[in-house]
Write a protein that holds these residues in place. Structure first.
Motif, PDB file in Angstrom:
ATOM      1  N   HIS A 124       0.815  -1.214   0.000  1.00 44.60           N
ATOM      2  CA  HIS A 124       0.000   0.000   0.000  1.00 44.60           C
ATOM      3  C   HIS A 124       0.850   1.266   0.000  1.00 44.60           C
ATOM      4  CE1 HIS A 124      -2.091  -3.255   2.303  1.00 44.60           C
ATOM      5  NE2 HIS A 124      -2.946  -3.058   1.326  1.00 44.60           N
ATOM      6  N   GLY A 125       2.178   1.093  -0.071  1.00 47.87           N
ATOM      7  CA  GLY A 125       3.075   2.236  -0.071  1.00 47.87           C
ATOM      8  C   GLY A 125       3.481   2.697   1.318  1.00 47.87           C
ATOM      9  N   ASP A 126       3.021   2.004   2.368  1.00 46.88           N
ATOM     10  CA  ASP A 126       3.403   2.377   3.726  1.00 46.88           C
ATOM     11  C   ASP A 126       4.868   2.020   3.957  1.00 46.88           C
ATOM     12  OD1 ASP A 126       0.851   3.283   4.514  1.00 46.88           O
ATOM     13  OD2 ASP A 126       0.202   1.227   4.898  1.00 46.88           O
ATOM     14  N   PRO A 127       5.653   2.926   4.550  1.00 47.77           N
ATOM     15  CA  PRO A 127       7.074   2.651   4.765  1.00 47.77           C
ATOM     16  C   PRO A 127       7.294   1.543   5.795  1.00 47.77           C
ATOM     17  CG  PRO A 127       6.442   4.658   5.899  1.00 47.77           C
ATOM     18  CD  PRO A 127       5.261   4.256   5.059  1.00 47.77           C
ATOM     19  N   ILE A 128       8.260   0.690   5.547  1.00 47.63           N
ATOM     20  CA  ILE A 128       8.596  -0.398   6.463  1.00 47.63           C
ATOM     21  C   ILE A 128       9.761   0.041   7.341  1.00 47.63           C
ATOM     22  CG2 ILE A 128       9.429  -2.774   6.648  1.00 47.63           C
ATOM     23  CD1 ILE A 128       8.151  -3.312   3.909  1.00 47.63           C
ATOM     24  N   PRO A 129       9.595   0.045   8.658  1.00 44.62           N
ATOM     25  CA  PRO A 129      10.742   0.368   9.529  1.00 44.62           C
ATOM     26  C   PRO A 129      11.912  -0.576   9.238  1.00 44.62           C
ATOM     27  CG  PRO A 129       8.700   0.353  10.801  1.00 44.62           C
ATOM     28  CD  PRO A 129       8.370  -0.208   9.439  1.00 44.62           C
ATOM     29  N   ALA A 147      16.822  -1.271  12.406  1.00 43.43           N
ATOM     30  CA  ALA A 147      17.079  -0.419  13.572  1.00 43.43           C
ATOM     31  C   ALA A 147      15.798   0.261  14.054  1.00 43.43           C
ATOM     32  CB  ALA A 147      18.133   0.635  13.228  1.00 43.43           C
ATOM     33  N   LEU A 148      14.677  -0.114  13.422  1.00 41.64           N
ATOM     34  CA  LEU A 148      13.354   0.442  13.739  1.00 41.64           C
ATOM     35  C   LEU A 148      13.300   1.950  13.494  1.00 41.64           C
ATOM     36  CD1 LEU A 148      12.362  -1.615  16.909  1.00 41.64           C
ATOM     37  CD2 LEU A 148      11.887  -2.073  14.498  1.00 41.64           C
ATOM     38  N   GLU A 149      13.979   2.363  12.414  1.00 39.54           N
ATOM     39  CA  GLU A 149      13.872   3.737  11.930  1.00 39.54           C
ATOM     40  C   GLU A 149      12.907   3.718  10.756  1.00 39.54           C
ATOM     41  OE1 GLU A 149      18.565   4.858  12.750  1.00 39.54           O
ATOM     42  OE2 GLU A 149      17.928   3.951  10.855  1.00 39.54           O
ATOM     43  N   VAL A 150      12.085   4.765  10.650  1.00 42.29           N
ATOM     44  CA  VAL A 150      11.090   4.789   9.582  1.00 42.29           C
ATOM     45  C   VAL A 150      10.888   6.213   9.095  1.00 42.29           C
ATOM     46  CG1 VAL A 150       9.139   5.024  11.180  1.00 42.29           C
ATOM     47  CG2 VAL A 150       8.763   4.023   8.909  1.00 42.29           C
ATOM     48  N   ASP A 151      10.687   6.354   7.801  1.00 40.93           N
ATOM     49  CA  ASP A 151      10.436   7.656   7.198  1.00 40.93           C
ATOM     50  C   ASP A 151       8.932   7.843   7.054  1.00 40.93           C
ATOM     51  OD1 ASP A 151      10.318   9.985   5.782  1.00 40.93           O
ATOM     52  OD2 ASP A 151      11.410   9.263   4.016  1.00 40.93           O
ATOM     53  N   GLU A 152       8.343   8.556   8.002  1.00 39.44           N
ATOM     54  CA  GLU A 152       6.894   8.787   7.980  1.00 39.44           C
ATOM     55  C   GLU A 152       6.589  10.231   7.590  1.00 39.44           C
ATOM     56  OE1 GLU A 152       4.392   6.914   8.130  1.00 39.44           O
ATOM     57  OE2 GLU A 152       4.632   5.236   9.529  1.00 39.44           O
ATOM     58  N   ARG A 153       7.281  10.710   6.563  1.00 38.07           N
ATOM     59  CA  ARG A 153       7.078  12.097   6.146  1.00 38.07           C
ATOM     60  C   ARG A 153       5.617  12.344   5.753  1.00 38.07           C
ATOM     61  NH1 ARG A 153      10.801  12.212   0.878  1.00 38.07           N
ATOM     62  NH2 ARG A 153      11.946  10.726   2.193  1.00 38.07           N
ATOM     63  N   SER A 154       5.167  13.538   6.029  1.00 39.26           N
ATOM     64  CA  SER A 154       3.796  13.902   5.684  1.00 39.26           C
ATOM     65  C   SER A 154       3.679  14.096   4.176  1.00 39.26           C
ATOM     66  CB  SER A 154       3.403  15.189   6.421  1.00 39.26           C
ATOM     67  OG  SER A 154       2.086  15.567   6.096  1.00 39.26           O
ATOM     68  N   GLN A 155       2.663  13.520   3.593  1.00 38.16           N
ATOM     69  CA  GLN A 155       2.452  13.636   2.152  1.00 38.16           C
ATOM     70  C   GLN A 155       1.029  14.119   1.894  1.00 38.16           C
ATOM     71  OE1 GLN A 155       3.390   9.524   1.835  1.00 38.16           O
ATOM     72  NE2 GLN A 155       5.232   9.874   0.605  1.00 38.16           N
ATOM     73  N   PRO A 156       0.850  14.967   0.899  1.00 38.11           N
ATOM     74  CA  PRO A 156      -0.503  15.461   0.607  1.00 38.11           C
ATOM     75  C   PRO A 156      -1.382  14.347   0.041  1.00 38.11           C
ATOM     76  CG  PRO A 156       1.017  16.135  -1.123  1.00 38.11           C
ATOM     77  CD  PRO A 156       1.857  15.500  -0.042  1.00 38.11           C
ATOM     78  N   ILE A 204       1.053   8.632  -7.246  1.00 43.27           N
ATOM     79  CA  ILE A 204       0.479   7.929  -6.096  1.00 43.27           C
ATOM     80  C   ILE A 204       1.581   7.143  -5.391  1.00 43.27           C
ATOM     81  CG2 ILE A 204      -1.159   6.164  -5.321  1.00 43.27           C
ATOM     82  CD1 ILE A 204      -2.929   6.897  -7.693  1.00 43.27           C
ATOM     83  N   VAL A 205       1.771   7.435  -4.098  1.00 47.83           N
ATOM     84  CA  VAL A 205       2.834   6.770  -3.350  1.00 47.83           C
ATOM     85  C   VAL A 205       2.316   5.955  -2.165  1.00 47.83           C
ATOM     86  CG1 VAL A 205       4.626   8.423  -3.997  1.00 47.83           C
ATOM     87  CG2 VAL A 205       3.228   8.862  -1.967  1.00 47.83           C
ATOM     88  N   ARG A 206       1.065   6.176  -1.793  1.00 47.13           N
ATOM     89  CA  ARG A 206       0.551   5.495  -0.595  1.00 47.13           C
ATOM     90  C   ARG A 206      -0.974   5.523  -0.622  1.00 47.13           C
ATOM     91  NH1 ARG A 206       3.048   7.117   5.337  1.00 47.13           N
ATOM     92  NH2 ARG A 206       2.174   5.383   6.552  1.00 47.13           N
ATOM     93  N   VAL A 207      -1.600   4.411  -0.231  1.00 44.84           N
ATOM     94  CA  VAL A 207      -3.055   4.332  -0.185  1.00 44.84           C
ATOM     95  C   VAL A 207      -3.457   3.692   1.133  1.00 44.84           C
ATOM     96  CG1 VAL A 207      -5.146   3.428  -1.272  1.00 44.84           C
ATOM     97  CG2 VAL A 207      -3.197   4.094  -2.698  1.00 44.84           C
ATOM     98  N   SER A 208      -4.425   4.267   1.802  1.00 45.54           N
ATOM     99  CA  SER A 208      -4.891   3.705   3.072  1.00 45.54           C
ATOM    100  C   SER A 208      -5.411   2.286   2.869  1.00 45.54           C
ATOM    101  CB  SER A 208      -6.010   4.583   3.646  1.00 45.54           C
ATOM    102  OG  SER A 208      -6.614   3.955   4.758  1.00 45.54           O
ATOM    103  N   ASP A 209      -5.061   1.405   3.815  1.00 45.93           N
ATOM    104  CA  ASP A 209      -5.538   0.017   3.726  1.00 45.93           C
ATOM    105  C   ASP A 209      -6.699  -0.243   4.676  1.00 45.93           C
ATOM    106  OD1 ASP A 209      -4.330   0.020   6.192  1.00 45.93           O
ATOM    107  OD2 ASP A 209      -2.844  -1.517   5.740  1.00 45.93           O
ATOM    108  N   SER A 210      -7.343   0.811   5.160  1.00 43.52           N
ATOM    109  CA  SER A 210      -8.402   0.665   6.163  1.00 43.52           C
ATOM    110  C   SER A 210      -9.692   0.089   5.593  1.00 43.52           C
ATOM    111  CB  SER A 210      -8.696   2.015   6.832  1.00 43.52           C
ATOM    112  OG  SER A 210      -9.177   2.952   5.875  1.00 43.52           O
ATOM    113  N   ASP A 211      -9.902   0.207   4.288  1.00 42.80           N
ATOM    114  CA  ASP A 211     -11.151  -0.258   3.678  1.00 42.80           C
ATOM    115  C   ASP A 211     -10.856  -1.143   2.467  1.00 42.80           C
ATOM    116  OD1 ASP A 211     -13.628  -0.650   2.552  1.00 42.80           O
ATOM    117  OD2 ASP A 211     -14.225   1.457   2.602  1.00 42.80           O
TER     118      ASP A 211
END
Length: 232
Positions: free
Chosen positions: A141-146, A149-158, A171-178
């Motif tokens: 879904h484009g979500d970054p994988i830590p 070292a459990l570092e993750v890039d969770e930059r804010s994207q429009p 398109i770089v990320r899509v919510s997987d909630s639905d």
């Protein structure tokens, strides 16, 4: 074994039970972008349980040093809680990618399977999966994988809905909630890496008219807000 794990059931090797891991993930998701506290009602809604149950668990997590209650604001993770949350998220997202690539499961199905598996697999197996997949940086879904070292890039994207009329993005990320939403995107040939442009946004929370490649598509506002893009 700590008191919290004993109370809530069989622990993983980390000493953290499945219910606690679910709470850690939800609190992280609710606070990752703005670093604000998550309210009891937000957590309850995400987990589908009562606010009273959430309050009880938060008190236990507070006593165990995993979360802290901010008066009149809500809950946030402690540094220890954040590390555990990122470990769970790493397992979950690696499992999603493994299920998608090795078993050819569609992206609308991998989330629910990973939800079950993430509490059972060992850290050793997860690292074997990561190695097999080539240490990937994102899930289906484009979500970054830590990373390890459990570092993750969770930059804010429009979101797609945040684009101005005539603006382009990828398109770089899509919510997987639905899952139904992901299935709809698949049926309409829309996925990660597609170039999009906002043509027109209808007023009063109306649909967004977008170009996906050369195709014009009408997307509801809820769906447009679930799609993250990188402007180009």
């Amino acid at each position: 074994m700590d008191t919290l794990s004993t109370t809530l059931g069989s622990p993983r090797t980390t000493g953290t039970s499945a219910p606690v891991e679910d709470y850690l993930k939800v609190i992280y998701a609710l606070t990752r972008e703005d670093q604000q506290a998550a309210s009891t009602s937000q957590i309850a809604e995400r987990l589908g349980i009562t606010a009273g149950s959430v309050s009880t668990m938060i008190k236990r997590m507070d006593a165990s040093g995993l979360a802290e209650h901010v008066p009149y604001r809500g809950v946030r993770l402690t540094p220890a809680g954040l590390q555990l949350a990122l470990g769970v998220i790493r397992r979950h997202r690696l499992l999603e990618l493994f299920l998608a690539e090795s078993l050819d499961l569609p992206w609308e199905e991998v989330h629910r399977h990973a939800e079950l598996l993430e509490h059972a697999v060992s850290d050793e197996l997860i690292e074997l999966i990561a190695e097999k997949l080539g240490d990937p940086v994102s899930d289906p879904h484009g979500d970054p994988i830590p990373n390890r070292a459990l570092e993750v890039d969770e930059r804010s994207q429009p979101t797609l809905a945040d684009l101005g009329e005539g603006e382009h993005g990828v398109i770089v990320r899509v919510s997987d909630s639905d899952p139904a939403m992901l299935r709809y995107l698949t049926e309409h040939g829309i996925g990660i890496g597609d170039r999009v442009a906002l043509v027109e946004r209808q007023p009063f929370d109306g649909p967004c008219e977008v170009l996906v490649g050369e195709r014009r598509q009408s997307l509801g506002l809820t769906l447009a807000r679930a799609i993250r893009v990188e402007r180009d």
